[in-house]
Design a protein around this motif. Structure first.
Motif, short mmCIF file in Angstrom:
data_model
loop_
_atom_site.label_atom_id
_atom_site.label_comp_id
_atom_site.label_asym_id
_atom_site.label_seq_id
_atom_site.Cartn_x
_atom_site.Cartn_y
_atom_site.Cartn_z
N HIS A 229 0.86 -0.89 0.01
CA HIS A 229 -0.01 0.12 0.01
C HIS A 229 0.73 1.45 0.00
N ALA A 230 1.83 1.35 0.88
CA ALA A 230 2.76 2.37 0.79
C ALA A 230 3.61 2.57 -0.32
N ILE A 231 3.87 1.51 -0.98
CA ILE A 231 4.78 1.60 -2.33
C ILE A 231 3.83 2.00 -3.43
N ALA A 232 2.51 1.56 -3.29
CA ALA A 232 1.46 2.18 -4.36
C ALA A 232 1.36 3.50 -4.08
N ALA A 233 1.21 4.10 -2.92
CA ALA A 233 0.92 5.43 -2.60
C ALA A 233 2.19 6.44 -3.04
N ARG A 234 3.16 5.98 -2.84
CA ARG A 234 4.23 6.49 -3.22
C ARG A 234 4.43 6.62 -4.89
N LYS A 235 4.20 5.60 -5.48
CA LYS A 235 4.21 5.43 -7.04
C LYS A 235 2.86 6.60 -7.35
N LEU A 236 1.82 6.62 -6.85
CA LEU A 236 0.83 7.63 -7.26
C LEU A 236 1.41 9.09 -7.29
N ARG A 237 1.96 9.41 -5.79
CA ARG A 237 2.53 10.52 -5.65
C ARG A 237 3.71 10.65 -6.60
N ASP A 238 4.27 10.05 -6.92
CA ASP A 238 5.29 10.40 -8.25
C ASP A 238 4.61 10.64 -9.58
N GLU A 239 3.76 9.79 -9.64
CA GLU A 239 2.85 10.37 -11.07
C GLU A 239 2.28 11.67 -11.07
N MET A 240 1.88 12.06 -9.89
CA MET A 240 1.21 13.76 -9.64
C MET A 240 2.40 14.55 -9.83
N GLU A 241 3.31 14.22 -9.30
CA GLU A 241 4.65 15.22 -9.36
C GLU A 241 5.15 15.37 -10.75
N SER A 242 4.99 14.29 -11.72
CA SER A 242 5.59 14.41 -12.90
C SER A 242 4.51 15.12 -13.80
N GLN A 243 3.34 15.69 -13.63
CA GLN A 243 2.45 16.04 -14.25
C GLN A 243 2.92 17.67 -14.00
N PRO A 244 2.22 18.45 -15.32
CA PRO A 244 2.43 19.86 -15.38
C PRO A 244 2.11 20.73 -14.31
N THR A 245 2.98 21.32 -13.61
CA THR A 245 2.45 22.36 -12.60
C THR A 245 1.26 23.27 -13.05
N PRO A 246 0.36 24.02 -12.07
CA PRO A 246 -0.41 25.09 -12.67
C PRO A 246 0.29 26.08 -13.52
N ALA A 247 1.41 26.65 -13.01
CA ALA A 247 2.16 27.50 -13.74
C ALA A 247 2.62 27.00 -15.13
N ALA A 248 2.86 25.79 -15.28
CA ALA A 248 3.33 25.04 -16.61
C ALA A 248 1.98 25.09 -17.61
N LEU A 249 0.89 24.78 -16.87
CA LEU A 249 -0.34 24.62 -17.86
C LEU A 249 -0.75 26.23 -18.32
N VAL A 250 -0.36 27.05 -17.72
CA VAL A 250 -0.87 28.70 -18.22
C VAL A 250 -0.67 28.85 -19.59
N SER A 251 0.39 28.58 -20.09
CA SER A 251 0.80 28.58 -21.62
C SER A 251 -0.13 27.82 -22.27
N SER A 252 -0.52 26.48 -22.11
CA SER A 252 -1.40 25.88 -22.85
C SER A 252 -2.84 26.36 -22.92
N LEU A 253 -3.29 27.02 -21.64
CA LEU A 253 -4.54 27.54 -21.83
C LEU A 253 -4.66 28.78 -22.57
N SER A 254 -3.48 29.59 -22.67
CA SER A 254 -3.25 30.78 -23.21
C SER A 254 -3.37 30.54 -24.87
N ALA A 255 -2.94 29.41 -25.32
CA ALA A 255 -2.77 29.06 -26.58
C ALA A 255 -4.08 28.58 -27.07
N LEU A 256 -5.07 27.83 -25.94
CA LEU A 256 -6.33 27.49 -26.61
C LEU A 256 -7.15 28.74 -26.71
N ALA A 257 -6.95 29.98 -25.93
CA ALA A 257 -7.73 30.77 -26.33
C ALA A 257 -7.53 31.93 -27.41
N GLN A 258 -6.24 31.49 -27.83
CA GLN A 258 -5.89 32.38 -29.20
C GLN A 258 -7.24 32.42 -30.31
#
Length: 413
Positions: free
Chosen positions: A384-413
């Motif tokens: 269970h602890a191994i799986a929880a840390r795996k999911l944490r690592d998956e979340m940490e590998s995803q774009p931060t809110p700051a990194a997503l801003v440019s993608s949202l700006s591109a959508l609005a163009q």
């Protein structure tokens, strides 16, 4: 860029959107949050600009009406009757409330609420002219504004449950997509409300526990926001044993009644495990525990504390299956026990348990023995602890809110 957030009338439904609002503001974009008046303080307290023009039925009343219907159809899971939909008092008989008569008497009022809310949203948006809309899954005003102004409307999920999920216990085909009882979409000439309106979905879920989506998925790293509060003075556990955090949702007891308040069962189940138990409760549930008398040794009733400040020091967290608790625990890589009562809680609990990071129990079936066995497994089985840390690592590998801003700006163009 002007970004209009549209949120429903319960802070737990939109708290996960706050860090994206911060990121957009920090990047120089203008952010306004369309909300009901009751959300003005929570929105402004989060450092965002509220526009309190929406209307909605009180979320607690809405939940109790749903539960009463379940009792009428014989699918209410508890032996005690549900609460009175309007007063919140225990019922001795279903005859004490006439659902059919109430629905007929309040039909025009309910349609008026959604009509005024949708029209106010469109009127404001036409005046302010946003370039992009971001909304939670309970807001139909968000996609409506997007269609009317022909701008992107992006759904942001609050956890691993989405518009293409079925609702547990509901008739086949029922989904979490809000309905449009006033016909706002056809009234404004933009077709019908339905799952097809979602073209882009911001998903904070770890990749191993993602909900199914037909729309384009925009992954985002979940940054916990649990509301305002102060960090506790520095200090480590006073126990040599594991630390277990018990946190219960602010709405569960008010919607589902005293029978759903599982915390006393949890506390009793943990006795003898040698664990330090930290209990975080909303005001009404806290008072209920205090009236029950002294807590067992090793159990502490905590002051209101943002969960993300406490979670990293815990070995297990026990909660009601709400997205805020579940996602905060995932971010910290902590195994969890979800004691769910239904709806999205059940979906979230099942999805995280399916990934190995949690155990899932129905509230009705969660007696002390089942709770104790689940917690013992979470503490002793390293998987269970191994799986929880795996999911944490998956979340940490995803774009931060700051990194997503440019993608949202591109959508609005």
């Amino acid at each position: 860029m002007r970004v209009l957030f549209a949120v429903s009338n319960w802070p737990g439904h939109w708290a996960s959107m706050v860090p994206l609002g911060w990121a957009l503001q920090a990047a120089g974009h203008e952010v306004h949050v369309m909300c009901t008046p009751c959300q003005t303080q929570p929105v402004s307290g989060a450092g965002l600009m509220p526009v309190p023009i929406l209307e909605a039925m009180d979320m607690t009343v809405r939940g109790r009406l749903h539960n009463f219907r379940m009792a009428e159809f014989g699918s209410w899971p508890f032996s005690e009757l549900p609460l009175h939909p309007l007063t919140g008092e225990p019922l001795d008989s279903l005859d004490e409330f006439d659902m059919s008569a109430w629905s007929q008497e309040n039909h025009d009022w309910a349609i008026g609420v959604t009509t005024r809310s949708s029209d106010a949203a469109v009127e404001f948006a036409r005046w302010w002219r946003p370039d992009l809309v971001v909304h939670d899954i309970m807001s139909f005003e968000g996609p409506l504004v997007g269609k009317v102004l022909d701008i992107p409307a992006v759904l942001q999920l609050w956890g691993p449950v989405g518009p293409d999920d079925d609702v547990p216990g509901a008739p086949p085909g029922a989904s979490f997509v809000p309905v449009d009882p006033s016909g706002a979409f056809p009234r404004h000439g933009v077709g019908q409300m339905g799952p097809h309106v979602y073209e882009h979905v911001i998903d904070p879920s770890p990749s191993s526990a993602r909900p199914p989506l037909k729309a384009e998925r925009l992954p985002i790293r979940h940054v916990p926001y649990n509301g305002p509060g102060a960090r506790l003075p520095h200090g480590e556990s006073g126990s040599a044993g594991p630390r277990v955090c018990v946190v219960w949702g602010t709405s569960v007891s008010g919607i589902y009644g005293p029978a759903s308040f599982a915390v006393p069962r949890v506390v009793n189940a943990l006795a003898g495990l040698g664990a330090e138990v930290l209990v975080l409760l909303a005001d009404a549930d806290r008072a209920r525990m205090e009236r029950a008398g002294a807590l067992p040794p090793g159990v502490r009733l905590m002051e209101r504390t943002p969960l993300h400040l406490l979670m990293p020091s815990c070995d297990v967290v026990i909660h009601h299956g709400g997205a805020g608790c579940a996602m905060t625990a995932l971010t910290a890589g902590v195994p969890q026990l979800a004691i769910h009562t239904g709806l999205d809680q059940e979906v979230i609990a099942g999805r995280i348990a399916g990934a190995g990071a949690a155990r899932s129990l129905s509230n009705v079936q969660a007696d002390e023995g089942a709770i104790r066995a689940a917690v013992t497994s979470l503490l002793t089985d390293p998987a269970h602890a191994i799986a929880a840390r795996k999911l944490r690592d998956e979340m940490e590998s995803q774009p931060t809110p700051a990194a997503l801003v440019s993608s949202l700006s591109a959508l609005a163009q």
